[in-house]
Scaffold this active site. Structure first.
Site, PDB file in Angstrom:
ATOM      1  N   VAL A 118       7.813 117.484   0.038  1.00 29.65           N
ATOM      2  CA  VAL A 118       9.234 117.119   0.792  1.00 29.65           C
ATOM      3  C   VAL A 118       9.566 117.642   1.596  1.00 29.65           C
ATOM      4  O   VAL A 118      11.338 117.614   2.860  1.00 29.65           O
ATOM      5  CB  VAL A 118      10.715 117.276  -0.433  1.00 29.65           C
ATOM      6  N   ASP A 119       8.771 118.045   2.275  1.00 32.16           N
ATOM      7  CA  ASP A 119       8.793 119.113   4.190  1.00 32.16           C
ATOM      8  C   ASP A 119       8.478 118.265   4.962  1.00 32.16           C
ATOM      9  O   ASP A 119       8.723 118.788   5.876  1.00 32.16           O
ATOM     10  CB  ASP A 119       7.387 119.760   3.847  1.00 32.16           C
ATOM     11  N   HIS A 134       8.142 112.008  -3.298  1.00 32.46           N
ATOM     12  CA  HIS A 134       9.619 112.773  -4.317  1.00 32.46           C
ATOM     13  C   HIS A 134      10.893 112.739  -3.310  1.00 32.46           C
ATOM     14  O   HIS A 134      11.373 113.828  -3.740  1.00 32.46           O
ATOM     15  CB  HIS A 134       9.292 114.151  -4.597  1.00 32.46           C
ATOM     16  N   CYS A 142      25.136 111.090   0.443  1.00 36.76           N
ATOM     17  CA  CYS A 142      26.197 111.017  -0.728  1.00 36.76           C
ATOM     18  C   CYS A 142      26.114 110.636  -2.097  1.00 36.76           C
ATOM     19  O   CYS A 142      24.851 109.752  -2.416  1.00 36.76           O
ATOM     20  CB  CYS A 142      27.127 109.655  -0.236  1.00 36.76           C
ATOM     21  N   SER A 206      -0.558 120.794  -9.147  1.00 38.99           N
ATOM     22  CA  SER A 206      -1.297 121.858 -10.272  1.00 38.99           C
ATOM     23  C   SER A 206      -1.550 120.301 -11.438  1.00 38.99           C
ATOM     24  O   SER A 206      -1.831 120.654 -12.033  1.00 38.99           O
ATOM     25  CB  SER A 206      -0.363 122.612 -10.711  1.00 38.99           C
TER      26      SER A 206
HETATM   27  P1  OAD Z   1       2.725 123.141  -8.116  1.00 38.59           P
HETATM   28  O1  OAD Z   1       3.199 124.130  -7.498  1.00 38.59           O
HETATM   29  O2  OAD Z   1       2.594 122.842  -9.358  1.00 38.59           O
HETATM   30  O3  OAD Z   1       1.248 123.279  -7.973  1.00 38.59           O
HETATM   31  C1  OAD Z   1       0.604 123.933  -6.401  1.00 38.59           C
HETATM   32  C2  OAD Z   1      -0.414 123.959  -6.719  1.00 38.59           C
HETATM   33  O4  OAD Z   1      -1.734 124.289  -5.597  1.00 38.59           O
HETATM   34  C3  OAD Z   1      -1.715 124.899  -8.024  1.00 38.59           C
HETATM   35  O5  OAD Z   1      -2.500 124.376  -8.539  1.00 38.59           O
HETATM   36  C4  OAD Z   1      -2.219 125.660  -6.817  1.00 38.59           C
HETATM   37  O6  OAD Z   1      -3.184 126.469  -8.094  1.00 38.59           O
HETATM   38  C5  OAD Z   1      -2.219 125.240  -5.822  1.00 38.59           C
HETATM   39  N1  OAD Z   1      -2.483 126.219  -4.283  1.00 38.59           N
HETATM   40  C6  OAD Z   1      -1.690 127.096  -3.940  1.00 38.59           C
HETATM   41  N2  OAD Z   1      -2.376 127.425  -2.666  1.00 38.59           N
HETATM   42  C7  OAD Z   1      -3.166 126.380  -2.435  1.00 38.59           C
HETATM   43  C8  OAD Z   1      -3.724 126.608  -1.171  1.00 38.59           C
HETATM   44  N3  OAD Z   1      -3.747 127.078  -0.490  1.00 38.59           N
HETATM   45  N4  OAD Z   1      -4.724 125.787  -1.630  1.00 38.59           N
HETATM   46  C9  OAD Z   1      -5.001 124.868  -2.494  1.00 38.59           C
HETATM   47  N5  OAD Z   1      -4.615 125.278  -3.567  1.00 38.59           N
HETATM   48  C10 OAD Z   1      -3.496 126.022  -3.103  1.00 38.59           C
HETATM   49  O7  OAD Z   1       2.546 122.176  -6.740  1.00 38.59           O
HETATM   50  P2  OAD Z   1       3.056 120.561  -7.016  1.00 38.59           P
HETATM   51  O8  OAD Z   1       1.818 120.370  -8.334  1.00 38.59           O
HETATM   52  O9  OAD Z   1       3.072 119.826  -5.719  1.00 38.59           O
HETATM   53  O10 OAD Z   1       8.538 118.210  -8.797  1.00 38.59           O
HETATM   54  O11 OAD Z   1       3.853 120.312  -8.588  1.00 38.59           O
HETATM   55  C11 OAD Z   1       4.403 119.047  -8.519  1.00 38.59           C
HETATM   56  C12 OAD Z   1       5.714 118.777  -8.773  1.00 38.59           C
HETATM   57  O12 OAD Z   1       6.380 119.236  -9.656  1.00 38.59           O
HETATM   58  C13 OAD Z   1       6.128 119.001  -7.511  1.00 38.59           C
HETATM   59  O13 OAD Z   1       7.220 118.030  -6.767  1.00 38.59           O
HETATM   60  C14 OAD Z   1       8.321 119.298  -7.814  1.00 38.59           C
HETATM   61  C15 OAD Z   1       7.719 119.947  -9.162  1.00 38.59           C
HETATM   62  O14 OAD Z   1       7.933 120.258 -10.556  1.00 38.59           O
HETATM   63  C16 OAD Z   1       9.529 117.938  -8.668  1.00 38.59           C
HETATM   64  O15 OAD Z   1      10.286 118.575  -8.235  1.00 38.59           O
HETATM   65  C17 OAD Z   1      10.138 116.504  -9.158  1.00 38.59           C
END
Ligand code: OAD
Length: 268
Positions: A118-119, A134, A142, A206
């Site tokens: 979301v950044d 997302h 609002c 993840s």
């Molecule tokens: P996560 O925080 O679940 O996962 C981040 C992934 O990136 C993990 O598998 C880490 O091992 C990996 N990781 C971290 N740093 C890294 C790096 N420098 N290089 C490579 N890999 C790295 O985040 P998301 O998968 O984005 O949703 O999570 C998905 C959604 O779940 C988010 O958008 C959010 C969350 O719940 C909502 O808020 C609806």
């Protein structure tokens, strides 16, 4: 498939194979998650609860129910994260995806990037066809009328912030919370382009949250070559053609420069 604990240095073969497929692709689709922004200093969703926030569960704050029950805490948390995103800079992984899009455009190919982040860092790095699955934390809306604004880059003065659109109404971040629908246009685009891509990349996610976690299977079932870039194993690791184990900021520039020539990994 690669062993799950090693790093990119152990997998030059996988890197070369992935780069060859990428270099021939006419259509590339990418899904990114919080790991893509980790090297920009933005904590991943599951690492986010530091310092003041460590007693909170992010899964519980990112819900409409939490906002209804405690709008002050939820909006303070999101404003704290909004300011962190504004202060962050895109990293070389973001840059490599923008470069990849440009290479494809130069030869009449197609590229689409679906992000769970979301950044807005992909857009700031120069990516053009970005779908925010997302939403964006830089926009707020609002909670009653749905009007969207981009607040100034300073903290809100009151929590929860009042809506300027309706007396008594509140502002909320323009993000998708657990239990809410994803933007229709982004989903439509994903269902349309993913089955047509030649190469699909799952980057820094993840692979636990659907529907984004399922895009790789749609691509794979339709015959795409699938690549995961992640520093850790995920449920997708065993389902992709090549795992490139390492950080996004290191692996993606290497991959794109191997596929399209030097210049994007800072090595000439
Ligand atoms: P996560 O925080 O679940 O996962 C981040 C992934 O990136 C993990 O598998 C880490 O091992 C990996 N990781 C971290 N740093 C890294 C790096 N420098 N290089 C490579 N890999 C790295 O985040 P998301 O998968 O984005 O949703 O999570 C998905 C959604 O779940 C988010 O958008 C959010 C969350 O719940 C909502 O808020 C609806």
């Amino acid at each position: 498939m690669n062993d799950e604990s090693s790093t990119i240095e152990d997998h030059v073969e996988g890197l070369e194979h992935a780069a060859r497929r990428l270099s021939r692709a006419a259509c590339v689709v990418v899904v990114t998650g919080a790991g893509a922004s980790a090297e920009s200093g933005i904590p991943t969703f599951r690492d986010t609860m530091q310092s003041l926030w460590k007693e909170f569960d992010p899964q519980k704050l990112a819900t409409p129910e939490a906002f209804d029950a405690n709008p002050e805490v939820v909006t303070r948390w999101y404003d704290h994260r909004r300011l962190g995103c504004l202060a962050a800079q895109p990293n070389p992984g973001h840059g490599a995806l923008a470069t990849l899009e440009q290479h494809l455009a130069d030869r009449g190919g197609e590229f689409a990037l679906f992000t769970q982040n979301v950044d807005r860092l992909h857009q700031r790095a120069g990516s053009r066809r970005v779908y925010e699955l997302h939403g964006s934390i830089l926009e707020w809306r609002c909670a009653s009328t749905g009007h969207v604004i981009t607040p100034p880059p300073t903290p809100f003065e009151a929590f929860p912030p009042p809506s300027p659109f309706q007396p008594g109404a509140l502002l909320r971040p323009n993000v998708v919370w657990f239990g809410e629908a994803l933007p229709e246009e982004a989903l439509r685009a994903a269902w349309e382009v993913t089955p047509r891509c030649d190469v699909f990349l799952t980057v820094g996610t993840s692979s636990q949250v659907y529907p984004a976690a399922g895009f790789v299977d749609i691509a794979s079932q339709a015959g795409a070559f699938t690549i995961e870039v992640n520093k850790d194993p995920t449920p997708a690791s065993r389902r992709v053609d090549v795992v490139l184990r390492g950080t996004v900021g290191r692996v993606l520039p290497l991959l794109v420069s191997r596929a399209f020539g030097p210049g994007v990994d800072g090595q000439g």
